[in-house]
Design a protein around this motif. Structure first.
Motif, PDB file in Angstrom:
ATOM      1  N   ASP A 145       0.728  -1.191  -0.123  1.00 60.42           N
ATOM      2  CA  ASP A 145      -0.061  -0.152  -0.136  1.00 60.42           C
ATOM      3  C   ASP A 145       0.884   1.449  -0.037  1.00 60.42           C
ATOM      4  O   ASP A 145       1.971   1.135   0.517  1.00 60.42           O
ATOM      5  CB  ASP A 145      -0.776  -0.024   1.150  1.00 60.42           C
ATOM      6  N   ILE A 146       0.338   2.227  -0.526  1.00 55.16           N
ATOM      7  CA  ILE A 146       0.945   3.639  -0.575  1.00 55.16           C
ATOM      8  C   ILE A 146       1.323   4.168   0.975  1.00 55.16           C
ATOM      9  O   ILE A 146       0.376   3.866   1.744  1.00 55.16           O
ATOM     10  CB  ILE A 146       0.244   4.766  -1.452  1.00 55.16           C
ATOM     11  N   ASP A 328      -8.707  13.290 -12.159  1.00 57.04           N
ATOM     12  CA  ASP A 328      -7.953  12.808 -11.244  1.00 57.04           C
ATOM     13  C   ASP A 328      -6.807  14.063 -10.845  1.00 57.04           C
ATOM     14  O   ASP A 328      -5.753  13.980 -11.768  1.00 57.04           O
ATOM     15  CB  ASP A 328      -7.392  11.552 -11.533  1.00 57.04           C
ATOM     16  N   VAL A 329      -6.999  14.799 -10.047  1.00 59.44           N
ATOM     17  CA  VAL A 329      -6.191  16.014 -10.030  1.00 59.44           C
ATOM     18  C   VAL A 329      -4.907  15.633  -9.383  1.00 59.44           C
ATOM     19  O   VAL A 329      -3.808  16.098  -9.628  1.00 59.44           O
ATOM     20  CB  VAL A 329      -6.881  17.036  -9.227  1.00 59.44           C
ATOM     21  N   LYS A 330      -4.733  14.525  -8.482  1.00 63.30           N
ATOM     22  CA  LYS A 330      -3.632  14.270  -7.842  1.00 63.30           C
ATOM     23  C   LYS A 330      -2.751  13.257  -9.091  1.00 63.30           C
ATOM     24  O   LYS A 330      -1.563  13.712  -9.015  1.00 63.30           O
ATOM     25  CB  LYS A 330      -4.102  13.093  -6.900  1.00 63.30           C
ATOM     26  N   MET A 331      -3.437  12.574  -9.924  1.00 60.77           N
ATOM     27  CA  MET A 331      -2.733  12.204 -10.993  1.00 60.77           C
ATOM     28  C   MET A 331      -2.320  13.026 -11.979  1.00 60.77           C
ATOM     29  O   MET A 331      -0.872  13.079 -12.297  1.00 60.77           O
ATOM     30  CB  MET A 331      -3.522  11.087 -11.727  1.00 60.77           C
ATOM     31  N   GLY A 332      -3.028  14.133 -12.100  1.00 62.11           N
ATOM     32  CA  GLY A 332      -2.571  15.107 -13.055  1.00 62.11           C
ATOM     33  C   GLY A 332      -1.245  15.818 -12.436  1.00 62.11           C
ATOM     34  O   GLY A 332      -0.200  16.375 -13.283  1.00 62.11           O
ATOM     35  N   LEU A 366       7.979   6.540 -10.339  1.00 57.13           N
ATOM     36  CA  LEU A 366       7.582   5.341  -9.414  1.00 57.13           C
ATOM     37  C   LEU A 366       6.353   5.852  -8.430  1.00 57.13           C
ATOM     38  O   LEU A 366       5.620   5.252  -8.050  1.00 57.13           O
ATOM     39  CB  LEU A 366       8.733   5.161  -8.418  1.00 57.13           C
ATOM     40  N   LEU A 367       6.362   7.309  -7.999  1.00 52.73           N
ATOM     41  CA  LEU A 367       5.112   7.765  -7.151  1.00 52.73           C
ATOM     42  C   LEU A 367       3.642   7.725  -8.087  1.00 52.73           C
ATOM     43  O   LEU A 367       2.755   7.218  -7.473  1.00 52.73           O
ATOM     44  CB  LEU A 367       5.511   9.152  -6.765  1.00 52.73           C
ATOM     45  N   LEU A 368       3.904   7.900  -9.241  1.00 52.68           N
ATOM     46  CA  LEU A 368       2.820   7.858 -10.048  1.00 52.68           C
ATOM     47  C   LEU A 368       2.376   6.649 -10.112  1.00 52.68           C
ATOM     48  O   LEU A 368       0.975   6.093 -10.115  1.00 52.68           O
ATOM     49  CB  LEU A 368       2.873   8.209 -11.454  1.00 52.68           C
ATOM     50  N   LYS A 375      -4.924   3.153  -6.263  1.00 51.06           N
ATOM     51  CA  LYS A 375      -6.162   3.706  -6.650  1.00 51.06           C
ATOM     52  C   LYS A 375      -6.762   2.485  -7.559  1.00 51.06           C
ATOM     53  O   LYS A 375      -8.174   2.396  -7.201  1.00 51.06           O
ATOM     54  CB  LYS A 375      -6.149   4.949  -7.556  1.00 51.06           C
ATOM     55  N   LEU A 376      -6.106   1.879  -8.405  1.00 46.01           N
ATOM     56  CA  LEU A 376      -6.850   0.819  -9.283  1.00 46.01           C
ATOM     57  C   LEU A 376      -6.876  -0.372  -8.932  1.00 46.01           C
ATOM     58  O   LEU A 376      -7.459  -1.105  -9.146  1.00 46.01           O
ATOM     59  CB  LEU A 376      -6.223   0.929 -10.773  1.00 46.01           C
TER      60      LEU A 376
END
Length: 407
Positions: A145-146, A328-332, A366-368, A375-376
């Motif tokens: 997990d993150i 997805d603002v975090k992803m962006g 890696l963080l992405l 998330k997925l």
């Protein structure tokens, strides 16, 4: 049934160790491409909590050459500079003196399927004088997990990216009659409808002001300085890279807006794209003080009649980025940070080969991936999305050239 173990074949040593310069495989060890001896040195140093106090050259950044008897203090420091991360060592550590802890860790750790590991192939741009094609790096990432630290870092990046985007919009307000031009744009519901010479002049002037602001230590430079990721980058390299990549990020924002073209209102569309900042909100409410929620969204880019190859390429690239990121603002935010740290193929060799920049690229990729995995819920899907986004960076660089030529 149990899967039959296949014979392990060591990967070829066709890369260069970022620490000592010897041959290395394309596998990322603890966050960076390094040789096996440097990987072992870093792991031993972290596990045994080594503290290297002395340097024969009084901390003068000793040259780390091959696997010779190098200065351990400077070698350990170089490991961190190229992107190796202390916290990743604990994910692989096996301590025979702490069997109970080991058993607990193994019970809580779900080993990734081999196909998931094989699928996580991160495309990175390897830039030299004659080649800017991406290479693939096989990165073995544990299916964990993150962490809270990673979540906090994403939150920090959200704040810093919003501050940067807000400052970039603030630059627009310095252009005479910008608000009138912007209002026409909003009411037309499509940026393409108003690409008049006046609007093209505005874009060019805006970029001139933006880059002057950045290179002279203005608000944009201060926003960039908020990013810890860029604090160790050489000044000249940082200036050259960001003067290039800030414009790529603006194209990326355009892609995000297109990806949210299904939102009903202008406000909802821009909030979902992560660009409805404080200054943006104030300017918008000044133009539309009453019932601004009724202002419709900006339509997605559409291909005009008889499009050129460049039109089709630009359209497909922006559509691909927008459809992957959407709201997805975090992803962006993670993607924009990666874009900011990626120099173009035409930039200097110093920028293309800068180890600190490569370290930021590794960390953000890696963080992405880990964010998307969390998330997925699937390593294979997360790796696929990550790879597609990373490969699209090169296309965005080409789109930048197309966009600039048309202004």
């Amino acid at each position: 049934g149990h899967r039959k173990a296949s014979k392990w074949i060591p990967p070829p040593l066709n890369e260069t160790c970022r620490v000592c310069g010897t041959k290395a495989s394309r596998i990322v060890h603890y966050g960076a491409v390094v040789c096996y001896p440097c990987r072992a040195f870093f792991r031993r140093s972290v596990v045994n909590k080594k503290v290297f106090l002395s340097c024969p050259n009084n901390d003068a950044n000793c040259a780390i050459i091959g696997n010779k008897q190098n200065c351990k203090k400077c070698r350990f420091k170089k490991c961190f500079q190229v992107g190796m991360r202390r916290e990743m060592v604990g994910l692989y550590k096996h301590n025979s003196d702490q069997k109970s802890n080991k058993s607990a860790a193994l019970n809580s750790y779900k080993a990734p399927e081999k196909e998931e590991l094989d699928n996580f192939v991160v495309a990175k741009e390897k830039m030299d004088c004659n080649n800017s094609a991406p290479i693939e790096i096989d990165t073995y990432v544990p299916d964990l997990d993150i962490t809270h630290e990673e979540e906090f870092r994403i939150y920090e990046l959200l704040v810093r990216r919003e501050h940067l985007v807000d400052g970039m919009f603030g630059i627009s307000l310095q252009y005479p009659h910008f608000l009138d031009t912007w209002k026409k744009c909003i009411l037309s519901q499509n940026y393409q409808n108003i690409l008049t010479q006046e609007y093209k002049n505005f874009f060019n002037k805006k970029h001139e002001i933006l880059f002057h602001n950045f290179t002279s230590g203005g608000s944009i430079s201060q926003s960039i300085d908020m990013f810890d990721e860029f604090k160790n980058i050489d000044g000249a390299v940082k200036t050259e890279t960001l003067c290039f990549s800030l414009r790529v990020m603006q194209l990326c924002i355009r892609a995000f807006l297109g990806g949210n073209g299904d939102k009903q209102s202008f406000v909802e569309q821009h909030k979902s794209s992560g660009v409805f900042t404080k200054t943006f909100k104030e300017a918008f409410e000044k133009l539309f003080p009453n019932n601004n929620s009724s202002i419709k969204n900006l339509q997605s880019d559409v291909l005009q009649a008889d499009p050129s190859d460049e039109d089709i390429f630009l359209f497909n690239t922006l559509e691909s980025v927008g459809s992957l990121v959407k709201d997805d603002v975090k992803m962006g935010t993670l993607y924009c940070t990666l874009i900011l740290a990626t120099p173009g193929a035409a930039l200097s060799q110093a920028s293309r080969n800068n180890l600190s920049l490569k370290s930021v690229q590794n960390e953000m990729t890696l963080l992405l991936f880990r964010y998307l995995k969390n998330k997925l819920g699937s390593s294979s899907v997360a790796s696929d999305v990550t790879n597609r986004l990373v490969r699209l960076i090169r296309d965005l660089h080409l789109c930048r050239g197309i966009h600039v030529d048309r202004l």
